[in-house]
Design a protein around this motif. Sequence first.
Motif, PDB file in Angstrom:
ATOM      1  N   GLY A  97      37.215 -31.949 -10.949  1.00 25.41           N
ATOM      2  CA  GLY A  97      38.609 -32.261 -10.661  1.00 25.41           C
ATOM      3  C   GLY A  97      39.275 -31.219  -9.783  1.00 25.41           C
ATOM      4  O   GLY A  97      38.874 -30.053  -9.734  1.00 25.41           O
TER       5      GLY A  97
ATOM      6  N   VAL B 240      40.525 -27.913 -11.467  1.00 26.53           N
ATOM      7  CA  VAL B 240      39.576 -27.015 -12.121  1.00 26.53           C
ATOM      8  C   VAL B 240      39.719 -25.610 -11.545  1.00 26.53           C
ATOM      9  O   VAL B 240      39.892 -25.435 -10.320  1.00 26.53           O
ATOM     10  CB  VAL B 240      38.139 -27.532 -11.934  1.00 26.53           C
ATOM     11  CG1 VAL B 240      37.110 -26.466 -12.306  1.00 26.53           C
ATOM     12  CG2 VAL B 240      37.919 -28.789 -12.764  1.00 26.53           C
TER      13      VAL B 240
ATOM     14  N   GLY C  75      31.550 -32.910 -17.342  1.00 23.69           N
ATOM     15  CA  GLY C  75      32.622 -33.425 -18.184  1.00 23.69           C
ATOM     16  C   GLY C  75      33.378 -32.317 -18.892  1.00 23.69           C
ATOM     17  O   GLY C  75      34.613 -32.353 -18.989  1.00 23.69           O
ATOM     18  N   SER C  76      32.647 -31.308 -19.402  1.00 22.33           N
ATOM     19  CA  SER C  76      33.320 -30.216 -20.128  1.00 22.33           C
ATOM     20  C   SER C  76      34.182 -29.365 -19.199  1.00 22.33           C
ATOM     21  O   SER C  76      35.261 -28.913 -19.587  1.00 22.33           O
ATOM     22  CB  SER C  76      32.282 -29.340 -20.835  1.00 22.33           C
ATOM     23  OG  SER C  76      31.482 -28.620 -19.902  1.00 22.33           O
TER      24      SER C  76
ATOM     25  N   ASN D 241      35.662 -30.456 -16.429  1.00 20.87           N
ATOM     26  CA  ASN D 241      36.836 -31.264 -16.103  1.00 20.87           C
ATOM     27  C   ASN D 241      37.814 -31.334 -17.278  1.00 20.87           C
ATOM     28  O   ASN D 241      39.021 -31.522 -17.065  1.00 20.87           O
ATOM     29  CB  ASN D 241      36.413 -32.671 -15.689  1.00 20.87           C
ATOM     30  CG  ASN D 241      35.867 -32.707 -14.267  1.00 20.87           C
ATOM     31  OD1 ASN D 241      36.229 -31.883 -13.431  1.00 20.87           O
ATOM     32  ND2 ASN D 241      34.999 -33.666 -13.988  1.00 20.87           N
ATOM     33  N   ARG D 242      37.331 -31.176 -18.494  1.00 24.38           N
ATOM     34  CA  ARG D 242      38.222 -31.166 -19.670  1.00 24.38           C
ATOM     35  C   ARG D 242      38.813 -29.782 -19.913  1.00 24.38           C
ATOM     36  O   ARG D 242      39.525 -29.576 -20.896  1.00 24.38           O
ATOM     37  CB  ARG D 242      37.449 -31.605 -20.921  1.00 24.38           C
ATOM     38  CG  ARG D 242      37.020 -33.065 -20.925  1.00 24.38           C
ATOM     39  CD  ARG D 242      36.553 -33.489 -22.319  1.00 24.38           C
ATOM     40  NE  ARG D 242      35.488 -32.630 -22.822  1.00 24.38           N
ATOM     41  CZ  ARG D 242      34.193 -32.831 -22.620  1.00 24.38           C
ATOM     42  NH1 ARG D 242      33.797 -33.861 -21.872  1.00 24.38           N
ATOM     43  NH2 ARG D 242      33.296 -32.013 -23.120  1.00 24.38           N
ATOM     44  N   LYS D 243      38.462 -28.826 -19.051  1.00 21.53           N
ATOM     45  CA  LYS D 243      38.958 -27.445 -19.158  1.00 21.53           C
ATOM     46  C   LYS D 243      38.518 -26.793 -20.473  1.00 21.53           C
ATOM     47  O   LYS D 243      39.281 -26.093 -21.139  1.00 21.53           O
ATOM     48  CB  LYS D 243      40.477 -27.393 -19.011  1.00 21.53           C
ATOM     49  CG  LYS D 243      40.976 -27.896 -17.651  1.00 21.53           C
ATOM     50  CD  LYS D 243      42.473 -27.790 -17.542  1.00 21.53           C
ATOM     51  CE  LYS D 243      42.929 -28.172 -16.141  1.00 21.53           C
ATOM     52  NZ  LYS D 243      42.513 -29.530 -15.749  1.00 21.53           N
ATOM     53  N   ALA D 244      37.242 -27.005 -20.807  1.00 17.38           N
ATOM     54  CA  ALA D 244      36.704 -26.443 -22.045  1.00 17.38           C
ATOM     55  C   ALA D 244      36.230 -25.006 -21.873  1.00 17.38           C
ATOM     56  O   ALA D 244      35.910 -24.346 -22.866  1.00 17.38           O
ATOM     57  CB  ALA D 244      35.546 -27.313 -22.535  1.00 17.38           C
ATOM     58  N   TRP D 245      36.179 -24.504 -20.640  1.00 20.55           N
ATOM     59  CA  TRP D 245      35.631 -23.176 -20.394  1.00 20.55           C
ATOM     60  C   TRP D 245      36.715 -22.193 -19.981  1.00 20.55           C
ATOM     61  O   TRP D 245      37.633 -22.545 -19.238  1.00 20.55           O
ATOM     62  CB  TRP D 245      34.561 -23.238 -19.299  1.00 20.55           C
ATOM     63  CG  TRP D 245      33.385 -24.067 -19.699  1.00 20.55           C
ATOM     64  CD1 TRP D 245      33.225 -25.403 -19.509  1.00 20.55           C
ATOM     65  CD2 TRP D 245      32.222 -23.614 -20.387  1.00 20.55           C
ATOM     66  NE1 TRP D 245      32.031 -25.834 -20.038  1.00 20.55           N
ATOM     67  CE2 TRP D 245      31.389 -24.756 -20.575  1.00 20.55           C
ATOM     68  CE3 TRP D 245      31.784 -22.390 -20.855  1.00 20.55           C
ATOM     69  CZ2 TRP D 245      30.161 -24.683 -21.216  1.00 20.55           C
ATOM     70  CZ3 TRP D 245      30.560 -22.316 -21.497  1.00 20.55           C
ATOM     71  CH2 TRP D 245      29.765 -23.442 -21.670  1.00 20.55           C
TER      72      TRP D 245
END
Length: 547
Positions: free
Chosen positions: A385, A388, A466-467, A469-473
């Motif tokens: 995205g 990101v 996917g992770s 783009n979900r801002k998991a990092w």
Amino acid sequence: MSMGAEAELASIRVHALHALAYCERLFYLEEVEEIRVADAAVFAGRRLHVELAEEGERVELELASEALGLHGKVDAVRRRDGVLVVYEHKRGRPASGEKGPEAWPSDRLQAGAYALLAEERFPGSAIECRVRYHQPDTTVRFPLDAPLRRLVRDAVARARLLRSRTTRPPVTAEERKCAKCSLAPVCLPEEERPQADGQPRPRLFPEDDTRQVLHVTTPGSRVGREAEQLVVTPLEGEPVRVPVRTVSALIAHGAVQVSSQALALCVHHDIGVHWFTAGGRHLGGVGGGAGNIHRRLRQYEALRQPEVCLSLARKLVLARVEGQLRFLLRASRGEPGSRSEVATAVRDLRTLLPRCLQAESLDSLRGVEGAAAARYFGALPTLLGEDVDARLRFDGRNRRPPRDRFNAVLGFLYNMVHREVEAAIIAVGLDPALGFYHQPRSSTGPLGLDLMEQFRVPMVDMPLVGSINRKAWDADADFEVTPEHVWLSKQGRAKAIELYERRKRETWKHNVLGYSLSYARLVELEVRLLEKEWTGSPGLFARFRLR
């Protein structure tokens, strides 16, 4: 002495004759390839015999005969009115005959074999066979007559003949037997039988393993043993005790010690133990199930043939390239901003697909794979995205060591997949050192590198994109950055492990076999389908595709 001569002289277990009468393939898997799986029915049978012993109704007797070529442990031998009675106890129901309950053919053969052994041990005694079926509490009686004697001797001869062969017998034509067989997940009979187009296959392969992988990531931790538990003791904090029956694999990351007692416990329970560096590189591991020589001989015989290797490699590369193509199409759907970059890659990948099956050598196939990888990784950044964090973006594949955060996670997860695949190869009984596509290098087994190709996209690329783009990092807390390389931090490793283990548990419907299974089970299934390529039932390897 030749293999055939050894098989001719070796004694046969009486219980093996029971398997032989039920299914010759079952006999071969258990007695020749030494594969035994204890399912719920097997454990129930063991409990029955324990209960009989506790009630004082069971008197086991070990019998053997060089003349008959048989040995075994009969449930009980008793004298009744001057007749020596051989007893066998069975958990289920008897067969239905015209004159009432009858012993099943396999039970009749087993009791007859024990009766012949008892007759030799106690000469001059009249012999009777009895099989007690506990579900209806019915006992079936029959004499040790001439037809039964002949049946036993013919079965011993057949068992010796099968043990002298290096090829498996075909699956049984009686499909109902497979549904109750403990070795169905190994044999995969329904995956081998011809199936009408569009018809789902009966599900015999287990959907999932309820056990979990135990990852130890804290530096300085020690893994020890207490009875049937693995005990993880960190430098600071309380020990954590994990029942060994709940563990499918033990993975030590970085400076973690595993005691010899813990190793022995894991090997005894067929639990793989693997070591990774703190940076995520797989160093190696040990498994509980060493491959039977017959299985490896078949593997060596098949994979020393260039045409077999090329055929398998074509299927493998086709699966990987088509997976890359489908992911790009799926992830860019409804994203007009990325359409031009992805469109070019999609066009090129579609052009390369037919060349996968047309390649005339492994070298030319590697050229096709390399071209496809360049197009795919060139388009992959467009799937992230616009919002990101720039530090998490991807600008081409790099490794050894990774020089950006995306590649640090990607490399770590690829190593986890390789560990998963190699553990499955060892569990199935094949040799990781002999592959059909990759060349041997360092300590990494080529067969593991081969098979992991089809799992890179579904098990790593898709969940990682996917992770992000979900801002998991967290670009700061999850990574250790130096001018020379980028590694995952302790927090980042834990996050990557959770992402991977969660993906493994996700279920997916196989597009060819027609049943659902987790990605973790899919890895083992693909190894077993690969083995079928050289055991007379080819055609299903590397056929699964992303939806």
